[in-house]
Design a protein around this motif. Structure first.
Motif, PDB file in Angstrom:
ATOM      1  N   ASP A 169       0.794  -1.224   0.000  1.00 34.35           N
ATOM      2  CA  ASP A 169       0.000   0.000   0.000  1.00 34.35           C
ATOM      3  C   ASP A 169       0.830   1.279   0.000  1.00 34.35           C
ATOM      4  O   ASP A 169       0.352   2.345  -0.401  1.00 34.35           O
ATOM      5  CB  ASP A 169      -1.006   0.016   1.158  1.00 34.35           C
ATOM      6  CG  ASP A 169      -0.394  -0.347   2.490  1.00 34.35           C
ATOM      7  OD1 ASP A 169       0.840  -0.283   2.628  1.00 34.35           O
ATOM      8  OD2 ASP A 169      -1.171  -0.704   3.399  1.00 34.35           O
ATOM      9  N   ARG A 170       2.090   1.233   0.408  1.00 34.07           N
ATOM     10  CA  ARG A 170       2.894   2.457   0.452  1.00 34.07           C
ATOM     11  C   ARG A 170       3.226   2.997  -0.937  1.00 34.07           C
ATOM     12  O   ARG A 170       3.606   4.153  -1.084  1.00 34.07           O
ATOM     13  CB  ARG A 170       4.185   2.207   1.226  1.00 34.07           C
ATOM     14  CG  ARG A 170       3.969   2.042   2.733  1.00 34.07           C
ATOM     15  CD  ARG A 170       5.261   1.845   3.470  1.00 34.07           C
ATOM     16  NE  ARG A 170       5.953   0.625   3.031  1.00 34.07           N
ATOM     17  CZ  ARG A 170       7.165   0.262   3.449  1.00 34.07           C
ATOM     18  NH1 ARG A 170       7.831   1.036   4.295  1.00 34.07           N
ATOM     19  NH2 ARG A 170       7.710  -0.856   3.015  1.00 34.07           N
ATOM     20  N   ARG A 171       3.093   2.168  -1.960  1.00 36.51           N
ATOM     21  CA  ARG A 171       3.406   2.608  -3.323  1.00 36.51           C
ATOM     22  C   ARG A 171       2.162   3.026  -4.111  1.00 36.51           C
ATOM     23  O   ARG A 171       2.267   3.339  -5.296  1.00 36.51           O
ATOM     24  CB  ARG A 171       4.133   1.495  -4.086  1.00 36.51           C
ATOM     25  CG  ARG A 171       5.502   1.165  -3.502  1.00 36.51           C
ATOM     26  CD  ARG A 171       6.304   0.275  -4.418  1.00 36.51           C
ATOM     27  NE  ARG A 171       7.626   0.016  -3.886  1.00 36.51           N
ATOM     28  CZ  ARG A 171       8.663   0.853  -3.982  1.00 36.51           C
ATOM     29  NH1 ARG A 171       8.507   2.019  -4.591  1.00 36.51           N
ATOM     30  NH2 ARG A 171       9.841   0.534  -3.474  1.00 36.51           N
ATOM     31  N   VAL A 172       1.016   3.047  -3.442  1.00 40.09           N
ATOM     32  CA  VAL A 172      -0.237   3.291  -4.153  1.00 40.09           C
ATOM     33  C   VAL A 172      -0.926   4.541  -3.631  1.00 40.09           C
ATOM     34  O   VAL A 172      -1.080   4.725  -2.413  1.00 40.09           O
ATOM     35  CB  VAL A 172      -1.192   2.087  -4.002  1.00 40.09           C
ATOM     36  CG1 VAL A 172      -2.511   2.345  -4.746  1.00 40.09           C
ATOM     37  CG2 VAL A 172      -0.528   0.809  -4.534  1.00 40.09           C
ATOM     38  N   THR A 173      -1.335   5.407  -4.556  1.00 45.21           N
ATOM     39  CA  THR A 173      -2.184   6.561  -4.252  1.00 45.21           C
ATOM     40  C   THR A 173      -3.473   6.402  -5.032  1.00 45.21           C
ATOM     41  O   THR A 173      -3.457   6.025  -6.207  1.00 45.21           O
ATOM     42  CB  THR A 173      -1.496   7.880  -4.650  1.00 45.21           C
ATOM     43  OG1 THR A 173      -0.291   8.025  -3.892  1.00 45.21           O
ATOM     44  CG2 THR A 173      -2.404   9.081  -4.385  1.00 45.21           C
ATOM     45  N   SER A 174      -4.589   6.685  -4.392  1.00 46.82           N
ATOM     46  CA  SER A 174      -5.900   6.502  -5.005  1.00 46.82           C
ATOM     47  C   SER A 174      -6.700   7.784  -4.846  1.00 46.82           C
ATOM     48  O   SER A 174      -6.698   8.404  -3.769  1.00 46.82           O
ATOM     49  CB  SER A 174      -6.620   5.325  -4.332  1.00 46.82           C
ATOM     50  OG  SER A 174      -7.827   5.018  -4.967  1.00 46.82           O
ATOM     51  N   GLN A 224      -5.226  -2.690   4.353  1.00 44.00           N
ATOM     52  CA  GLN A 224      -4.552  -1.949   3.282  1.00 44.00           C
ATOM     53  C   GLN A 224      -4.786  -0.461   3.517  1.00 44.00           C
ATOM     54  O   GLN A 224      -5.937  -0.029   3.647  1.00 44.00           O
ATOM     55  CB  GLN A 224      -5.080  -2.372   1.911  1.00 44.00           C
ATOM     56  CG  GLN A 224      -4.706  -3.782   1.526  1.00 44.00           C
ATOM     57  CD  GLN A 224      -5.204  -4.175   0.153  1.00 44.00           C
ATOM     58  OE1 GLN A 224      -6.019  -3.505  -0.452  1.00 44.00           O
ATOM     59  NE2 GLN A 224      -4.690  -5.282  -0.368  1.00 44.00           N
ATOM     60  N   ARG A 225      -3.688   0.295   3.558  1.00 39.94           N
ATOM     61  CA  ARG A 225      -3.800   1.719   3.884  1.00 39.94           C
ATOM     62  C   ARG A 225      -2.982   2.560   2.903  1.00 39.94           C
ATOM     63  O   ARG A 225      -1.968   3.146   3.269  1.00 39.94           O
ATOM     64  CB  ARG A 225      -3.370   1.959   5.326  1.00 39.94           C
ATOM     65  CG  ARG A 225      -4.237   1.183   6.323  1.00 39.94           C
ATOM     66  CD  ARG A 225      -3.766   1.291   7.749  1.00 39.94           C
ATOM     67  NE  ARG A 225      -4.624   0.487   8.627  1.00 39.94           N
ATOM     68  CZ  ARG A 225      -4.433  -0.791   8.919  1.00 39.94           C
ATOM     69  NH1 ARG A 225      -3.381  -1.445   8.396  1.00 39.94           N
ATOM     70  NH2 ARG A 225      -5.259  -1.443   9.719  1.00 39.94           N
ATOM     71  N   PRO A 226      -3.410   2.605   1.644  1.00 38.22           N
ATOM     72  CA  PRO A 226      -2.733   3.470   0.671  1.00 38.22           C
ATOM     73  C   PRO A 226      -3.053   4.932   0.970  1.00 38.22           C
ATOM     74  O   PRO A 226      -3.940   5.236   1.790  1.00 38.22           O
ATOM     75  CB  PRO A 226      -3.358   3.044  -0.658  1.00 38.22           C
ATOM     76  CG  PRO A 226      -4.752   2.641  -0.265  1.00 38.22           C
ATOM     77  CD  PRO A 226      -4.605   1.958   1.067  1.00 38.22           C
ATOM     78  N   ARG A 227      -2.365   5.815   0.315  1.00 43.73           N
ATOM     79  CA  ARG A 227      -2.763   7.224   0.382  1.00 43.73           C
ATOM     80  C   ARG A 227      -4.006   7.375  -0.483  1.00 43.73           C
ATOM     81  O   ARG A 227      -4.001   7.039  -1.662  1.00 43.73           O
ATOM     82  CB  ARG A 227      -1.643   8.135  -0.149  1.00 43.73           C
ATOM     83  CG  ARG A 227      -2.027   9.612  -0.124  1.00 43.73           C
ATOM     84  CD  ARG A 227      -0.869  10.484  -0.569  1.00 43.73           C
ATOM     85  NE  ARG A 227      -1.298  11.870  -0.667  1.00 43.73           N
ATOM     86  CZ  ARG A 227      -1.824  12.423  -1.755  1.00 43.73           C
ATOM     87  NH1 ARG A 227      -1.963  11.705  -2.852  1.00 43.73           N
ATOM     88  NH2 ARG A 227      -2.190  13.687  -1.747  1.00 43.73           N
TER      89      ARG A 227
END
Length: 376
Positions: free
Chosen positions: A134-139, A159-162
């Motif tokens: 999740d650290r590589r994903v922005t939504s 899962q804790r994306p930005r």
């Protein structure tokens, strides 16, 4: 609830077992992202509640199809039990998994890619998080309710994306190796070129045209790529609660009024959305056309309507005779369709699929193939 078996079967039906997307498909609980949805019925869009029928929920959530979660401004999450929506078109949905994965495959995502995706239900974001972490994903999504719900559901599976509320066509925070939009745009937003790292790739669809566009950022700040050979359709971006729809009175005119011009078409009756190549080519030259088709007995009618008030009505008896065409307004929509079909008949194909894409640093997007060229 044995959702894992259903998810595994979905993964097997969408990709090869050795695909890097097999594990995400098999391990993300899609049903959590679609607890309620709208199903098209005779009366309109009818609410379905997964908790009230586990069997139907599992069958719907783990089938390779789109589930509509918002019609006009009406969220399935917020609707009362038994609700029916009689007006409006879909404005949000978890896209069929095979299409989401296809867009991700076009992006050639690497294990160290920093990726920006669109949110929607959050399911596509969950697949990307399962693949990259999740650290590589922005939504991002323009709808605050969708973002809030997606964030909760992602958190439920750790899962804790930005994730943020925002207009993907506007200014973007951060920089990315991949920008993958599962909402359609036209043209490519200039902000994407700013946010892309050199050599980064953008993947999107052209609004209203069913064309998948991929392009890689160049050292000069623009991008080059192509229109992929496969067709895909996504909902277009919006800045308001709902899309603007053709006025009902305009449709009534198209259905009933006398026309300024009546002619006979040389080709069999065609409903353009049934022919992706023709539909896409026409959507480039005359963007914004809406279509309807009606059948009464063995008589079929195709209607075309443009926001400028132009309309066309073509009617034919199935398998017999040539269509009679009625047209009115500033543009002759059926004539434009006929020009596209003439070219297809003359050349044996249309130049849209496989066309080269060139995007300048100010986001001017041009498609070229052979002698053909079109700027969005």
């Amino acid at each position: 609830m044995d959702w894992a078996t259903h998810a595994s079967h979905l993964a097997d039906s969408v990709v090869r077992y050795d695909s890097r997307w097999h594990i995400p498909l098999a391990q993300v609980p899609r049903h959590l992202f679609v607890p309620r949805w709208w199903a098209g019925g005779v009366k309109g869009w009818e609410l379905r509640d997964g908790a009230s029928s586990t069997e139907e929920w599992m069958k719907a959530a783990y089938s390779d199809r789109t589930l509509v979660t918002r019609v006009g401004p009406h969220h399935a999450d917020l609707a009362e039990a038994g609700a029916v929506v009689t007006e409006g078109l879909p404005t949000s949905s978890p896209t069929l998994p095979s299409l989401v994965v296809s867009m991700y495959q076009h992006a050639y995502v690497q294990e160290d890619s920093e990726v920006l995706v669109t949110t929607g239900s959050g399911y596509g974001t969950a697949l990307m998080c399962r693949r990259l972490g999740d650290r590589r994903v922005t939504s991002i999504d323009i709808d605050p309710h969708l973002v809030a719900q997606a964030e909760q559901r992602l958190d439920a599976i750790k899962q804790r994306p930005r994730i943020a509320v925002g207009d993907i066509t506007g200014a973007l925070e951060g920089t990315y190796d991949r920008i993958i939009s599962t909402v359609s745009v036209r043209p490519v937003p200039a902000s994407w070129l700013t946010a892309l790292q050199p050599g980064g790739r953008l993947v999107t669809t052209i609004a209203g045209a069913g064309l998948v566009l991929t392009a890689d950022k160049t050292a000069h700040g623009g991008a080059v790529g192509r229109i992929e050979p496969s067709a895909a359709g996504f909902m277009r971006t919006r800045q308001n609660e709902d899309y603007d729809y053709p006025d009902a009175e305009l449709w009534r005119k198209a259905e009933k009024d006398d026309a300024e011009e009546v002619s006979i078409c040389r080709y069999p009756l065609l409903y353009p959305p049934d022919s992706w190549e023709v539909y896409s080519m026409l959507a480039l030259s005359v963007p914004g056309i809406d279509y309807r088709q009606e059948t009464e007995g063995d008589v079929r009618t195709v209607l075309m309507l443009h926001p400028d008030g132009s309309w066309a009505r073509a009617t034919a008896t199935e398998f017999l005779g040539e269509p009679i065409v009625h047209q009115s307004g500033p543009a002759r929509l059926w004539d434009e369709l006929t020009r596209v079909r003439n070219r297809l008949n003359r050349e044996g194909g249309l130049p849209v699929y496989g066309a080269r894409v060139t995007i300048t640093s100010d986001a001017t997007t041009t498609l070229t193939r052979g002698q053909w060229s079109h700027t969005l």
